[in-house]
Design a protein around this motif. Structure first.
Motif, PDB file in Angstrom:
ATOM      1  N   PRO A 141      89.752  18.337 -81.067  1.00 43.40           N
ATOM      2  CA  PRO A 141      91.007  18.688 -81.736  1.00 43.40           C
ATOM      3  C   PRO A 141      92.189  18.069 -81.014  1.00 43.40           C
ATOM      4  N   LEU A 142      93.184  17.665 -81.769  1.00 43.37           N
ATOM      5  CA  LEU A 142      94.389  17.087 -81.178  1.00 43.37           C
ATOM      6  C   LEU A 142      95.236  18.233 -80.632  1.00 43.37           C
ATOM      7  N   SER A 143      95.006  18.567 -79.394  1.00 42.73           N
ATOM      8  CA  SER A 143      95.622  19.734 -78.762  1.00 42.73           C
ATOM      9  C   SER A 143      96.476  19.299 -77.570  1.00 42.73           C
ATOM     10  N   LYS A 144      97.128  20.273 -76.975  1.00 42.19           N
ATOM     11  CA  LYS A 144      97.946  19.967 -75.801  1.00 42.19           C
ATOM     12  C   LYS A 144      97.078  19.466 -74.648  1.00 42.19           C
ATOM     13  N   ASP A 145      95.916  20.057 -74.488  1.00 45.22           N
ATOM     14  CA  ASP A 145      95.014  19.598 -73.429  1.00 45.22           C
ATOM     15  C   ASP A 145      94.634  18.137 -73.614  1.00 45.22           C
ATOM     16  N   LEU A 146      94.364  17.769 -74.871  1.00 40.70           N
ATOM     17  CA  LEU A 146      93.984  16.389 -75.139  1.00 40.70           C
ATOM     18  C   LEU A 146      95.170  15.454 -74.895  1.00 40.70           C
ATOM     19  N   LEU A 147      96.365  15.883 -75.287  1.00 37.05           N
ATOM     20  CA  LEU A 147      97.549  15.062 -75.034  1.00 37.05           C
ATOM     21  C   LEU A 147      97.739  14.820 -73.535  1.00 37.05           C
ATOM     22  N   GLN A 148      97.522  15.849 -72.755  1.00 39.00           N
ATOM     23  CA  GLN A 148      97.625  15.688 -71.300  1.00 39.00           C
ATOM     24  C   GLN A 148      96.554  14.731 -70.780  1.00 39.00           C
ATOM     25  N   SER A 149      95.366  14.842 -71.349  1.00 40.12           N
ATOM     26  CA  SER A 149      94.281  13.956 -70.932  1.00 40.12           C
ATOM     27  C   SER A 149      94.603  12.496 -71.294  1.00 40.12           C
ATOM     28  N   LEU A 150      95.186  12.300 -72.484  1.00 40.43           N
ATOM     29  CA  LEU A 150      95.565  10.951 -72.894  1.00 40.43           C
ATOM     30  C   LEU A 150      96.640  10.382 -71.968  1.00 40.43           C
ATOM     31  N   HIS A 151      97.581  11.216 -71.590  1.00 42.97           N
ATOM     32  CA  HIS A 151      98.656  10.757 -70.706  1.00 42.97           C
ATOM     33  C   HIS A 151      98.084  10.289 -69.371  1.00 42.97           C
ATOM     34  N   THR A 152      97.207  11.076 -68.808  1.00 38.66           N
ATOM     35  CA  THR A 152      96.585  10.711 -67.537  1.00 38.66           C
ATOM     36  C   THR A 152      95.743   9.447 -67.687  1.00 38.66           C
ATOM     37  N   GLY A 153      94.977   9.394 -68.768  1.00 37.80           N
ATOM     38  CA  GLY A 153      94.096   8.248 -68.970  1.00 37.80           C
ATOM     39  C   GLY A 153      94.845   6.945 -69.165  1.00 37.80           C
ATOM     40  N   VAL A 154      95.929   6.982 -69.957  1.00 33.42           N
ATOM     41  CA  VAL A 154      96.710   5.760 -70.182  1.00 33.42           C
ATOM     42  C   VAL A 154      97.388   5.326 -68.885  1.00 33.42           C
ATOM     43  N   SER A 155      97.960   6.290 -68.178  1.00 34.49           N
ATOM     44  CA  SER A 155      98.658   5.958 -66.939  1.00 34.49           C
ATOM     45  C   SER A 155      97.712   5.319 -65.923  1.00 34.49           C
ATOM     46  N   GLU A 156      96.508   5.862 -65.823  1.00 36.70           N
ATOM     47  CA  GLU A 156      95.542   5.329 -64.852  1.00 36.70           C
ATOM     48  C   GLU A 156      94.894   4.030 -65.336  1.00 36.70           C
ATOM     49  N   GLY A 157      94.732   3.908 -66.645  1.00 37.30           N
ATOM     50  CA  GLY A 157      93.979   2.765 -67.161  1.00 37.30           C
ATOM     51  C   GLY A 157      94.799   1.534 -67.469  1.00 37.30           C
ATOM     52  N   PHE A 158      96.094   1.674 -67.632  1.00 39.32           N
ATOM     53  CA  PHE A 158      96.935   0.529 -67.992  1.00 39.32           C
ATOM     54  C   PHE A 158      97.089  -0.412 -66.793  1.00 39.32           C
ATOM     55  N   GLN A 159      96.667  -1.647 -66.962  1.00 39.91           N
ATOM     56  CA  GLN A 159      96.737  -2.647 -65.887  1.00 39.91           C
ATOM     57  C   GLN A 159      98.106  -3.335 -65.934  1.00 39.91           C
ATOM     58  N   ALA A 160      99.133  -2.604 -65.545  1.00 37.36           N
ATOM     59  CA  ALA A 160     100.502  -3.128 -65.586  1.00 37.36           C
ATOM     60  C   ALA A 160     100.719  -4.156 -64.479  1.00 37.36           C
ATOM     61  N   VAL A 161     101.669  -5.052 -64.741  1.00 37.69           N
ATOM     62  CA  VAL A 161     102.009  -6.099 -63.763  1.00 37.69           C
ATOM     63  C   VAL A 161     103.502  -5.984 -63.451  1.00 37.69           C
ATOM     64  N   PRO A 162     103.870  -5.905 -62.187  1.00 40.67           N
ATOM     65  CA  PRO A 162     105.292  -5.745 -61.851  1.00 40.67           C
ATOM     66  C   PRO A 162     106.052  -7.065 -61.930  1.00 40.67           C
ATOM     67  N   ASP A 163     107.361  -6.969 -62.070  1.00 41.27           N
ATOM     68  CA  ASP A 163     108.227  -8.134 -61.913  1.00 41.27           C
ATOM     69  C   ASP A 163     109.510  -7.668 -61.221  1.00 41.27           C
ATOM     70  N   ASP A 164     110.552  -8.490 -61.252  1.00 42.05           N
ATOM     71  CA  ASP A 164     111.788  -8.146 -60.540  1.00 42.05           C
ATOM     72  C   ASP A 164     112.525  -6.978 -61.181  1.00 42.05           C
ATOM     73  N   TYR A 165     112.147  -6.605 -62.397  1.00 41.33           N
ATOM     74  CA  TYR A 165     112.912  -5.600 -63.138  1.00 41.33           C
ATOM     75  C   TYR A 165     112.206  -4.251 -63.243  1.00 41.33           C
ATOM     76  N   ALA A 166     110.898  -4.241 -63.218  1.00 42.50           N
ATOM     77  CA  ALA A 166     110.161  -2.984 -63.383  1.00 42.50           C
ATOM     78  C   ALA A 166     108.854  -3.046 -62.613  1.00 42.50           C
ATOM     79  N   GLY A 167     108.571  -1.962 -61.893  1.00 41.97           N
ATOM     80  CA  GLY A 167     107.347  -1.895 -61.110  1.00 41.97           C
ATOM     81  C   GLY A 167     106.176  -1.359 -61.911  1.00 41.97           C
ATOM     82  N   VAL A 168     105.030  -1.302 -61.271  1.00 46.68           N
ATOM     83  CA  VAL A 168     103.809  -0.841 -61.928  1.00 46.68           C
ATOM     84  C   VAL A 168     103.932   0.626 -62.331  1.00 46.68           C
ATOM     85  N   ALA A 169     104.438   1.464 -61.428  1.00 45.34           N
ATOM     86  CA  ALA A 169     104.506   2.900 -61.714  1.00 45.34           C
ATOM     87  C   ALA A 169     105.377   3.174 -62.935  1.00 45.34           C
TER      88      ALA A 169
END
Length: 304
Positions: free
Chosen positions: A247-275
């Protein structure tokens, strides 16, 4: 004063205008690294002007190859997009508006209208960091490429895994499969881009998603992707698989937030960091899923 790494050569590049893929690849193989295949040229021009890439000796224009500019739907409902099609043409196409609305929305977020009149969808994709790629990934797009003698088709996600320097080919097509949406009212799509200002700026983060709910408010299908800046866009396959049937619940939304944050392979530059990029991507995706949760039941959705 900044000094370009690559000075403007004394002799300007020769421009070649082949009329077939085979001729274009013959020229490319003939000159190798001294030649560049070019369509709209908007991305390449910024690299030359910023001194990131040298101006080559030969430009091989793809503009006169008609086979690269088609747009059609086959009997199975699959959309065939010519990579040389301009973004403005895609946005104006009734077929695209009807069948690929998410891609049309993404095109509207690319640069300024004058750039969209020149920039091609293939050029955006072959950069491997283009802002359209997240939308194409959630649409399960495939790319067709040719080395001049043979063609092959790969899912876009797998094509992105191949190192660019190992490739000597031209993109000859982009395929978007027919998505049979059983219940349009329970299917939601989104595309968002965050940049340093509102228009004509490289993205900091782009996200795209497609989510459908079953009548009981559980997730029937889910596709999420993130990119932006120099990051190669990618799907969150494990996260999507784990969410389907829940079910699309608050728990799942929290899980998605954690998963995207951990899984996104971001690349930093002079304007924005990975975090910052990770946090932004997670916030954007979860905020869109939250809107779906509200539409699909909201406060009446199952508690978890």
């Amino acid at each position: 004063m900044s000094v370009p790494l690559y000075q403007v050569p004394e002799q300007q590049p020769s421009v070649w205008q082949p009329t077939s893929v085979e001729e274009a690849m013959h020229l490319k193989h003939k000159w190798g690294d001294k030649a560049v295949l070019i369509s709209g040229g908007t991305w390449l021009r910024t690299r030359w002007e910023n001194g990131v890439s040298p101006l080559p000796q030969h430009l091989i224009s793809l503009a006169h190859i008609q086979a690269l500019s088609g747009l059609a739907m086959d009997a199975g409902g699959q959309i065939h997009i010519g990579p040389s099609l301009r973004l403005a043409d895609l946005m104006d196409s009734e077929l695209m508006q009807m069948k690929c609305a998410l891609l049309v929305k993404a095109c509207a977020e690319i640069a300024a209208p004058s750039v969209r009149n020149l920039a091609s969808i293939g050029g955006n994709v072959v950069t491997r960091t283009g802002d359209l790629i997240t939308a194409l990934l959630v649409m399960d797009a495939q790319v067709v490429c040719s080395n001049g003698t043979a063609e092959y088709t790969l899912p876009l996600a797998k094509w992105l895994d191949v190192p660019a320097q190992a490739i000597s080919e031209v993109m000859t097509g982009i395929k978007v499969p027919n998505i049979d949406i059983e219940d349009a009212e329970r299917t939601f799509e989104f595309y968002l881009k965050v940049g340093r200002r509102e228009a004509f700026t490289p993205s900091v983060v782009t996200v795209a998603g497609r989510l459908s709910l079953a009548p009981d408010q559980t997730i029937q299908s889910l596709a999420l992707a993130a990119g932006g800046g120099s990051a190669v866009p990618a799907r969150f396959v494990d996260l999507e698989t784990a969410a389907i049937g829940r079910p699309l619940s608050k728990d799942l939304l929290q899980s998605l937030h954690t998963g995207v944050s951990e899984g996104f392979q971001a690349v930093p530059d002079d304007y924005a960091g990975v975090a910052y990029r990770k946090q932004t991507a997670a916030n954007l995706i979860v905020s869109e899923c939250y809107k779906v949760w509200r539409k699909g039941g909201g406060a009446n959705a199952p508690k978890s």
